[in-house]
Design a protein around this motif. Structure first.
Motif, PDB file in Angstrom:
ATOM      1  N   LEU A  82       0.754  -1.235   0.144  1.00 37.78           N
ATOM      2  CA  LEU A  82      -0.120   0.033   0.155  1.00 37.78           C
ATOM      3  C   LEU A  82       0.772   1.369  -0.066  1.00 37.78           C
ATOM      4  O   LEU A  82       0.539   2.236  -0.520  1.00 37.78           O
ATOM      5  CB  LEU A  82      -0.943   0.011   1.216  1.00 37.78           C
ATOM      6  CG  LEU A  82      -2.181  -0.980   1.192  1.00 37.78           C
ATOM      7  CD1 LEU A  82      -2.601  -0.957   2.569  1.00 37.78           C
ATOM      8  CD2 LEU A  82      -2.952  -0.944   0.076  1.00 37.78           C
ATOM      9  N   GLN A  83       1.880   1.259   0.524  1.00 38.75           N
ATOM     10  CA  GLN A  83       2.971   2.629   0.772  1.00 38.75           C
ATOM     11  C   GLN A  83       3.465   2.749  -0.498  1.00 38.75           C
ATOM     12  O   GLN A  83       3.359   4.021  -1.089  1.00 38.75           O
ATOM     13  CB  GLN A  83       3.917   2.101   1.732  1.00 38.75           C
ATOM     14  CG  GLN A  83       4.674   3.252   1.938  1.00 38.75           C
ATOM     15  CD  GLN A  83       5.905   3.193   3.287  1.00 38.75           C
ATOM     16  OE1 GLN A  83       6.182   1.886   3.252  1.00 38.75           O
ATOM     17  NE2 GLN A  83       6.237   4.233   3.642  1.00 38.75           N
ATOM     18  N   VAL A  84       3.721   1.580  -1.527  1.00 39.01           N
ATOM     19  CA  VAL A  84       4.539   1.931  -2.785  1.00 39.01           C
ATOM     20  C   VAL A  84       3.132   2.692  -3.639  1.00 39.01           C
ATOM     21  O   VAL A  84       3.448   3.657  -4.234  1.00 39.01           O
ATOM     22  CB  VAL A  84       4.796   0.499  -3.485  1.00 39.01           C
ATOM     23  CG1 VAL A  84       5.169   0.702  -4.714  1.00 39.01           C
ATOM     24  CG2 VAL A  84       6.213  -0.080  -2.650  1.00 39.01           C
ATOM     25  N   LYS A  85       2.068   2.336  -3.522  1.00 37.45           N
ATOM     26  CA  LYS A  85       1.127   2.531  -4.333  1.00 37.45           C
ATOM     27  C   LYS A  85       0.455   4.002  -4.008  1.00 37.45           C
ATOM     28  O   LYS A  85       0.245   4.832  -4.663  1.00 37.45           O
ATOM     29  CB  LYS A  85      -0.299   1.754  -4.176  1.00 37.45           C
ATOM     30  CG  LYS A  85       0.015   0.411  -5.056  1.00 37.45           C
ATOM     31  CD  LYS A  85      -1.313  -0.524  -4.809  1.00 37.45           C
ATOM     32  CE  LYS A  85      -0.893  -1.959  -5.371  1.00 37.45           C
ATOM     33  NZ  LYS A  85      -2.028  -2.807  -5.362  1.00 37.45           N
ATOM     34  N   MET A  86       0.656   4.351  -2.529  1.00 40.46           N
ATOM     35  CA  MET A  86       0.399   5.513  -2.043  1.00 40.46           C
ATOM     36  C   MET A  86       1.445   6.568  -2.599  1.00 40.46           C
ATOM     37  O   MET A  86       1.072   7.728  -3.073  1.00 40.46           O
ATOM     38  CB  MET A  86       0.468   5.878  -0.366  1.00 40.46           C
ATOM     39  CG  MET A  86      -0.021   6.642  -0.098  1.00 40.46           C
ATOM     40  SD  MET A  86       0.135   7.318   1.642  1.00 40.46           S
ATOM     41  CE  MET A  86       1.959   7.546   1.653  1.00 40.46           C
ATOM     42  N   PHE A  87       2.468   6.247  -2.602  1.00 35.14           N
ATOM     43  CA  PHE A  87       3.667   7.209  -3.101  1.00 35.14           C
ATOM     44  C   PHE A  87       3.634   7.491  -4.361  1.00 35.14           C
ATOM     45  O   PHE A  87       3.703   8.736  -5.232  1.00 35.14           O
ATOM     46  CB  PHE A  87       5.057   6.829  -2.486  1.00 35.14           C
ATOM     47  CG  PHE A  87       5.314   7.055  -1.025  1.00 35.14           C
ATOM     48  CD1 PHE A  87       5.142   8.505  -0.754  1.00 35.14           C
ATOM     49  CD2 PHE A  87       5.858   6.179  -0.337  1.00 35.14           C
ATOM     50  CE1 PHE A  87       5.263   8.648   0.867  1.00 35.14           C
ATOM     51  CE2 PHE A  87       6.097   6.230   1.174  1.00 35.14           C
ATOM     52  CZ  PHE A  87       5.890   7.691   1.604  1.00 35.14           C
ATOM     53  N   LEU A  88       3.164   6.449  -5.222  1.00 36.66           N
ATOM     54  CA  LEU A  88       3.236   6.750  -6.670  1.00 36.66           C
ATOM     55  C   LEU A  88       1.927   7.751  -7.406  1.00 36.66           C
ATOM     56  O   LEU A  88       2.157   8.446  -7.715  1.00 36.66           O
ATOM     57  CB  LEU A  88       2.649   5.280  -7.333  1.00 36.66           C
ATOM     58  CG  LEU A  88       2.530   5.152  -8.820  1.00 36.66           C
ATOM     59  CD1 LEU A  88       3.811   5.602  -9.522  1.00 36.66           C
ATOM     60  CD2 LEU A  88       2.060   3.853  -9.169  1.00 36.66           C
ATOM     61  N   LEU A  89       0.637   7.418  -6.242  1.00 35.64           N
ATOM     62  CA  LEU A  89      -0.319   8.338  -6.473  1.00 35.64           C
ATOM     63  C   LEU A  89      -0.073   9.766  -5.989  1.00 35.64           C
ATOM     64  O   LEU A  89      -0.702  10.656  -6.477  1.00 35.64           O
ATOM     65  CB  LEU A  89      -1.681   7.912  -5.733  1.00 35.64           C
ATOM     66  CG  LEU A  89      -2.225   6.649  -6.516  1.00 35.64           C
ATOM     67  CD1 LEU A  89      -3.409   5.842  -5.588  1.00 35.64           C
ATOM     68  CD2 LEU A  89      -2.809   7.166  -7.698  1.00 35.64           C
ATOM     69  N   ALA A  90       0.753   9.831  -4.938  1.00 40.68           N
ATOM     70  CA  ALA A  90       1.049  11.180  -4.615  1.00 40.68           C
ATOM     71  C   ALA A  90       1.931  11.983  -5.492  1.00 40.68           C
ATOM     72  O   ALA A  90       1.492  13.008  -5.771  1.00 40.68           O
ATOM     73  CB  ALA A  90       1.813  11.129  -3.157  1.00 40.68           C
ATOM     74  N   GLY A  91       2.710  11.312  -6.241  1.00 44.07           N
ATOM     75  CA  GLY A  91       3.425  11.659  -7.378  1.00 44.07           C
ATOM     76  C   GLY A  91       2.803  12.092  -8.458  1.00 44.07           C
ATOM     77  O   GLY A  91       2.686  13.141  -9.073  1.00 44.07           O
ATOM     78  N   LEU A  92       1.671  11.307  -8.806  1.00 46.55           N
ATOM     79  CA  LEU A  92       0.814  11.657 -10.012  1.00 46.55           C
ATOM     80  C   LEU A  92      -0.017  13.039  -9.677  1.00 46.55           C
ATOM     81  O   LEU A  92      -0.478  13.856 -10.391  1.00 46.55           O
ATOM     82  CB  LEU A  92      -0.142  10.445 -10.463  1.00 46.55           C
ATOM     83  CG  LEU A  92       0.606   9.378 -10.756  1.00 46.55           C
ATOM     84  CD1 LEU A  92      -0.121   8.177 -11.035  1.00 46.55           C
ATOM     85  CD2 LEU A  92       1.102   9.643 -12.122  1.00 46.55           C
ATOM     86  N   ILE A  93      -0.514  12.808  -8.314  1.00 47.61           N
ATOM     87  CA  ILE A  93      -1.175  14.133  -7.881  1.00 47.61           C
ATOM     88  C   ILE A  93      -0.543  15.380  -8.013  1.00 47.61           C
ATOM     89  O   ILE A  93      -1.110  16.442  -8.396  1.00 47.61           O
ATOM     90  CB  ILE A  93      -1.966  13.699  -6.543  1.00 47.61           C
ATOM     91  CG1 ILE A  93      -3.017  12.907  -6.639  1.00 47.61           C
ATOM     92  CG2 ILE A  93      -2.411  15.100  -6.078  1.00 47.61           C
ATOM     93  CD1 ILE A  93      -3.468  12.342  -5.065  1.00 47.61           C
ATOM     94  N   ASP A  94       0.698  15.525  -7.561  1.00 44.42           N
ATOM     95  CA  ASP A  94       1.528  16.521  -7.689  1.00 44.42           C
ATOM     96  C   ASP A  94       1.902  16.941  -9.111  1.00 44.42           C
ATOM     97  O   ASP A  94       2.087  18.004  -9.266  1.00 44.42           O
ATOM     98  CB  ASP A  94       2.828  16.515  -6.802  1.00 44.42           C
ATOM     99  CG  ASP A  94       2.478  16.532  -5.287  1.00 44.42           C
ATOM    100  OD1 ASP A  94       1.531  17.048  -5.029  1.00 44.42           O
ATOM    101  OD2 ASP A  94       3.385  15.863  -4.459  1.00 44.42           O
ATOM    102  N   ALA A  95       2.129  15.935 -10.057  1.00 47.52           N
ATOM    103  CA  ALA A  95       2.315  15.994 -11.294  1.00 47.52           C
ATOM    104  C   ALA A  95       1.266  16.943 -12.133  1.00 47.52           C
ATOM    105  O   ALA A  95       1.424  17.500 -12.794  1.00 47.52           O
ATOM    106  CB  ALA A  95       2.623  14.784 -11.856  1.00 47.52           C
TER     107      ALA A  95
END
Length: 80
Positions: free
Chosen positions: A47-60
């Protein structure tokens, strides 16, 4: 109001709404991550890997909006 004033107003709206949307999205995602990790602690790493991936996409997404606002601010196609 002139075209330059409208462009400045639009740039502020683009950046402001983008920032609010990114903050709300990351807050909701972080809350759901904490709920999911509390329910199933064995899945924290996945879940942590997926959370950080989504955080990067939201910031992008927000940074693309900032780039568009900067394009309108400095290379204004409507001011000529």
């Amino acid at each position: 109001m002139t075209n330059v004033a409208y462009v400045a107003l639009a740039c502020g709206i683009i950046i402001g709404l983008g920032a609010v949307g990114a903050c709300i999205g990351i807050a909701l995602m972080g809350g759901r991550y904490l709920e999911a990790s509390a329910r199933q602690p064995e899945l924290i790493n996945t879940l942590q890997v997926k959370m950080f991936l989504l955080a990067g996409l939201i910031d992008a997404n927000f940074l693309i909006g900032v780039g568009v606002a900067m394009l309108f601010a400095f290379a204004n196609p409507f001011a000529g």
